[in-house]
Design a protein around this motif. Sequence first.
Motif, PDB file in Angstrom:
ATOM      1  N   ASN A 131      19.716  60.912 -26.762  1.00  0.00           N
ATOM      2  CA  ASN A 131      18.873  59.930 -27.449  1.00  0.00           C
ATOM      3  C   ASN A 131      17.447  60.435 -27.628  1.00  0.00           C
ATOM      4  OD1 ASN A 131      20.893  58.006 -27.791  1.00  0.00           O
ATOM      5  ND2 ASN A 131      20.492  57.051 -25.804  1.00  0.00           N
ATOM      6  N   GLN A 132      16.960  61.220 -26.646  1.00  0.00           N
ATOM      7  CA  GLN A 132      15.597  61.738 -26.764  1.00  0.00           C
ATOM      8  C   GLN A 132      15.551  63.081 -27.494  1.00  0.00           C
ATOM      9  OE1 GLN A 132      14.239  62.115 -22.690  1.00  0.00           O
ATOM     10  NE2 GLN A 132      14.959  64.214 -22.474  1.00  0.00           N
ATOM     11  N   LYS A 133      16.766  63.613 -27.853  1.00  0.00           N
ATOM     12  CA  LYS A 133      16.875  64.862 -28.612  1.00  0.00           C
ATOM     13  C   LYS A 133      16.240  66.049 -27.896  1.00  0.00           C
ATOM     14  CE  LYS A 133      19.064  63.227 -32.204  1.00  0.00           C
ATOM     15  NZ  LYS A 133      20.447  63.668 -32.485  1.00  0.00           N
ATOM     16  N   GLU A 134      16.389  66.071 -26.575  1.00  0.00           N
ATOM     17  CA  GLU A 134      15.832  67.181 -25.801  1.00  0.00           C
ATOM     18  C   GLU A 134      16.412  67.140 -24.392  1.00  0.00           C
ATOM     19  OE1 GLU A 134      11.514  68.870 -24.197  1.00  0.00           O
ATOM     20  OE2 GLU A 134      11.691  66.829 -24.985  1.00  0.00           O
ATOM     21  N   GLY A 135      16.701  68.328 -23.853  1.00  0.00           N
ATOM     22  CA  GLY A 135      17.139  68.380 -22.476  1.00  0.00           C
ATOM     23  C   GLY A 135      17.783  69.707 -22.124  1.00  0.00           C
ATOM     24  N   THR A 136      17.816  69.983 -20.823  1.00  0.00           N
ATOM     25  CA  THR A 136      18.502  71.164 -20.304  1.00  0.00           C
ATOM     26  C   THR A 136      19.305  70.736 -19.083  1.00  0.00           C
ATOM     27  OG1 THR A 136      16.766  72.682 -21.071  1.00  0.00           O
ATOM     28  CG2 THR A 136      18.235  73.477 -19.332  1.00  0.00           C
ATOM     29  N   ILE A 137      20.557  71.156 -19.024  1.00  0.00           N
ATOM     30  CA  ILE A 137      21.437  70.832 -17.904  1.00  0.00           C
ATOM     31  C   ILE A 137      21.890  72.138 -17.268  1.00  0.00           C
ATOM     32  CG2 ILE A 137      23.637  69.793 -17.215  1.00  0.00           C
ATOM     33  CD1 ILE A 137      23.344  67.937 -19.688  1.00  0.00           C
ATOM     34  N   VAL A 138      21.701  72.245 -15.960  1.00  0.00           N
ATOM     35  CA  VAL A 138      22.133  73.418 -15.204  1.00  0.00           C
ATOM     36  C   VAL A 138      23.224  72.981 -14.232  1.00  0.00           C
ATOM     37  CG1 VAL A 138      21.489  75.246 -13.593  1.00  0.00           C
ATOM     38  CG2 VAL A 138      19.878  74.513 -15.373  1.00  0.00           C
ATOM     39  N   ASN A 139      24.396  73.576 -14.346  1.00  0.00           N
ATOM     40  CA  ASN A 139      25.497  73.306 -13.430  1.00  0.00           C
ATOM     41  C   ASN A 139      25.672  74.511 -12.508  1.00  0.00           C
ATOM     42  OD1 ASN A 139      26.079  70.804 -14.661  1.00  0.00           O
ATOM     43  ND2 ASN A 139      27.343  71.812 -16.197  1.00  0.00           N
ATOM     44  N   VAL A 140      25.537  74.274 -11.206  1.00  0.00           N
ATOM     45  CA  VAL A 140      25.658  75.371 -10.249  1.00  0.00           C
ATOM     46  C   VAL A 140      27.138  75.587  -9.944  1.00  0.00           C
ATOM     47  CG1 VAL A 140      25.046  76.255  -7.977  1.00  0.00           C
ATOM     48  CG2 VAL A 140      23.382  74.901  -9.283  1.00  0.00           C
ATOM     49  N   SER A 141      27.676  76.665 -10.464  1.00  0.00           N
ATOM     50  CA  SER A 141      29.038  77.074 -10.159  1.00  0.00           C
ATOM     51  C   SER A 141      28.951  78.071  -9.010  1.00  0.00           C
ATOM     52  CB  SER A 141      29.716  77.671 -11.397  1.00  0.00           C
ATOM     53  OG  SER A 141      31.019  78.103 -11.118  1.00  0.00           O
ATOM     54  N   ALA A 174      24.925  71.046 -28.231  1.00  0.00           N
ATOM     55  CA  ALA A 174      23.948  71.881 -28.949  1.00  0.00           C
ATOM     56  C   ALA A 174      23.303  71.125 -30.100  1.00  0.00           C
ATOM     57  CB  ALA A 174      24.627  73.155 -29.455  1.00  0.00           C
ATOM     58  N   GLY A 175      24.086  70.293 -30.795  1.00  0.00           N
ATOM     59  CA  GLY A 175      23.551  69.532 -31.931  1.00  0.00           C
ATOM     60  C   GLY A 175      22.544  68.473 -31.528  1.00  0.00           C
ATOM     61  N   HIS A 176      22.508  68.137 -30.223  1.00  0.00           N
ATOM     62  CA  HIS A 176      21.530  67.166 -29.717  1.00  0.00           C
ATOM     63  C   HIS A 176      20.315  67.851 -29.101  1.00  0.00           C
ATOM     64  CE1 HIS A 176      24.330  63.819 -30.274  1.00  0.00           C
ATOM     65  NE2 HIS A 176      25.260  64.553 -29.712  1.00  0.00           N
ATOM     66  N   ASN A 177      20.209  69.162 -29.309  1.00  0.00           N
ATOM     67  CA  ASN A 177      19.108  69.956 -28.757  1.00  0.00           C
ATOM     68  C   ASN A 177      19.116  69.931 -27.229  1.00  0.00           C
ATOM     69  OD1 ASN A 177      16.843  71.670 -28.975  1.00  0.00           O
ATOM     70  ND2 ASN A 177      15.425  69.946 -28.780  1.00  0.00           N
ATOM     71  N   ILE A 178      20.323  69.974 -26.661  1.00  0.00           N
ATOM     72  CA  ILE A 178      20.485  70.032 -25.208  1.00  0.00           C
ATOM     73  C   ILE A 178      21.132  71.365 -24.855  1.00  0.00           C
ATOM     74  CG2 ILE A 178      21.565  68.996 -23.180  1.00  0.00           C
ATOM     75  CD1 ILE A 178      21.623  66.342 -24.701  1.00  0.00           C
ATOM     76  N   LYS A 179      20.472  72.116 -23.993  1.00  0.00           N
ATOM     77  CA  LYS A 179      21.015  73.388 -23.524  1.00  0.00           C
ATOM     78  C   LYS A 179      21.796  73.147 -22.234  1.00  0.00           C
ATOM     79  CE  LYS A 179      17.314  76.214 -25.506  1.00  0.00           C
ATOM     80  NZ  LYS A 179      16.606  75.105 -26.165  1.00  0.00           N
ATOM     81  N   VAL A 180      22.926  73.824 -22.087  1.00  0.00           N
ATOM     82  CA  VAL A 180      23.760  73.679 -20.892  1.00  0.00           C
ATOM     83  C   VAL A 180      24.009  75.070 -20.307  1.00  0.00           C
ATOM     84  CG1 VAL A 180      25.865  72.693 -19.918  1.00  0.00           C
ATOM     85  CG2 VAL A 180      24.864  71.694 -21.986  1.00  0.00           C
ATOM     86  N   ILE A 181      23.644  75.231 -19.043  1.00  0.00           N
ATOM     87  CA  ILE A 181      23.614  76.541 -18.396  1.00  0.00           C
ATOM     88  C   ILE A 181      24.468  76.520 -17.129  1.00  0.00           C
ATOM     89  CG2 ILE A 181      22.098  78.229 -17.260  1.00  0.00           C
ATOM     90  CD1 ILE A 181      19.800  77.044 -19.006  1.00  0.00           C
ATOM     91  N   ALA A 182      25.152  77.618 -16.862  1.00  0.00           N
ATOM     92  CA  ALA A 182      25.887  77.789 -15.604  1.00  0.00           C
ATOM     93  C   ALA A 182      25.136  78.786 -14.723  1.00  0.00           C
ATOM     94  CB  ALA A 182      27.299  78.284 -15.863  1.00  0.00           C
ATOM     95  N   LEU A 183      24.910  78.406 -13.480  1.00  0.00           N
ATOM     96  CA  LEU A 183      24.292  79.291 -12.492  1.00  0.00           C
ATOM     97  C   LEU A 183      25.386  79.732 -11.525  1.00  0.00           C
ATOM     98  CD1 LEU A 183      21.710  80.525 -11.197  1.00  0.00           C
ATOM     99  CD2 LEU A 183      21.524  78.416  -9.850  1.00  0.00           C
ATOM    100  N   LEU A 184      25.567  81.056 -11.368  1.00  0.00           N
ATOM    101  CA  LEU A 184      26.676  81.583 -10.573  1.00  0.00           C
ATOM    102  C   LEU A 184      26.172  82.515  -9.477  1.00  0.00           C
ATOM    103  CD1 LEU A 184      27.654  81.702 -13.905  1.00  0.00           C
ATOM    104  CD2 LEU A 184      29.815  81.858 -12.683  1.00  0.00           C
ATOM    105  N   PRO A 185      25.749  81.963  -8.356  1.00  0.00           N
ATOM    106  CA  PRO A 185      25.336  82.818  -7.236  1.00  0.00           C
ATOM    107  C   PRO A 185      26.540  83.322  -6.456  1.00  0.00           C
ATOM    108  CG  PRO A 185      25.044  80.512  -6.667  1.00  0.00           C
ATOM    109  CD  PRO A 185      25.524  80.538  -8.093  1.00  0.00           C
ATOM    110  N   THR A 186      26.374  84.459  -5.793  1.00  0.00           N
ATOM    111  CA  THR A 186      27.359  84.913  -4.824  1.00  0.00           C
ATOM    112  C   THR A 186      27.089  84.170  -3.512  1.00  0.00           C
ATOM    113  OG1 THR A 186      28.327  86.860  -3.767  1.00  0.00           O
ATOM    114  CG2 THR A 186      25.945  86.870  -4.062  1.00  0.00           C
ATOM    115  N   LEU A 187      27.742  84.576  -2.437  1.00  0.00           N
ATOM    116  CA  LEU A 187      27.558  83.904  -1.154  1.00  0.00           C
ATOM    117  C   LEU A 187      26.087  83.859  -0.786  1.00  0.00           C
ATOM    118  CD1 LEU A 187      29.034  82.663   1.343  1.00  0.00           C
ATOM    119  CD2 LEU A 187      28.835  84.934   2.383  1.00  0.00           C
ATOM    120  N   THR A 188      25.617  82.669  -0.431  1.00  0.00           N
ATOM    121  CA  THR A 188      24.204  82.448  -0.155  1.00  0.00           C
ATOM    122  C   THR A 188      24.036  81.925   1.262  1.00  0.00           C
ATOM    123  OG1 THR A 188      23.928  81.890  -2.494  1.00  0.00           O
ATOM    124  CG2 THR A 188      22.116  81.333  -1.019  1.00  0.00           C
ATOM    125  N   ASP A 189      22.982  82.364   1.917  1.00  0.00           N
ATOM    126  CA  ASP A 189      22.735  82.007   3.316  1.00  0.00           C
ATOM    127  C   ASP A 189      22.235  80.571   3.417  1.00  0.00           C
ATOM    128  OD1 ASP A 189      22.376  82.059   6.029  1.00  0.00           O
ATOM    129  OD2 ASP A 189      20.538  83.260   5.972  1.00  0.00           O
TER     130      ASP A 189
END
Length: 256
Positions: A131-141, A174-189
């Motif tokens: 609705n606001q035509k802007e945003g970024t979503i990060v999903n931690v995989s 994408a058509g709503h100007n929302i970026k969607v990103i995957a973050l893929l770390p290895t084993l983290t302490d």
Amino acid sequence: MNIKGKTALVTGASRGIGKAIALELAQQGIKHLLLVARDRQRLAEVAAEITNMGVKVTTLSVDLTKSSSINIAIAQAWRTHRPIHLLVNCAGVAHQAPFLQTQLPKVEEEISINLLGMMTITRLMAKRMANQKEGTIVNVSSLMGKVAAPTMSTYSATKFAILGFTQALRSELAGHNIKVIALLPTLTDTDMARNLRLFRWVMPMTPEKVARALISGLYKNSGEILVGWQSYLAVWCQRIFPQLLEKILLFSAPTV
């Protein structure tokens, strides 16, 4: 994405990678952080640390296994603090066991928090971002969203699902100007990882390194952010020598 002066909501923010991401966002000039987690006390401690850095903080004690609670919390947060420009889905749990020894309640918890809770909060936020035509979503995989690991079958399944969900959503929004990103770390302490039996030769990285990689990826508008040389090596080996990697994983897997 330039995060300076923006508002972000981070789930799983009371510890581990979520906490590190919240602190890194604060250091890099975010204006307002909404922190989501179940542990109210630990959430307050993180909030106090960020407040001392001069960043506005709002805490939301929410159980991501309860969809009604998520609905109420997001509706109130958006009404009070909009616009929210960045969503980082970091909440997650991991239970380790050979699949034939897995306990159904633990399987259900992993799926409920890692996947269903993430999808619920993403749906609520994405509608408002559209609705606001802007945003970024990060999903931690996880690297386990690319390379499945013995003794981590359910966790790997949720992380593969998160990656697929992210890829589909990237095209849809994408058509709503929302970026969607995957973050893929290895084993983290993190606290979660310390309860696991480690695979041979795997060297955990710090949550702070994962957080810095995310910030760098946000500025580069990356679709997927692999973190650590071990991740790149494993993904490369999966593509070129999948049978070899399978043998390596089986040999290096802990006896649980």
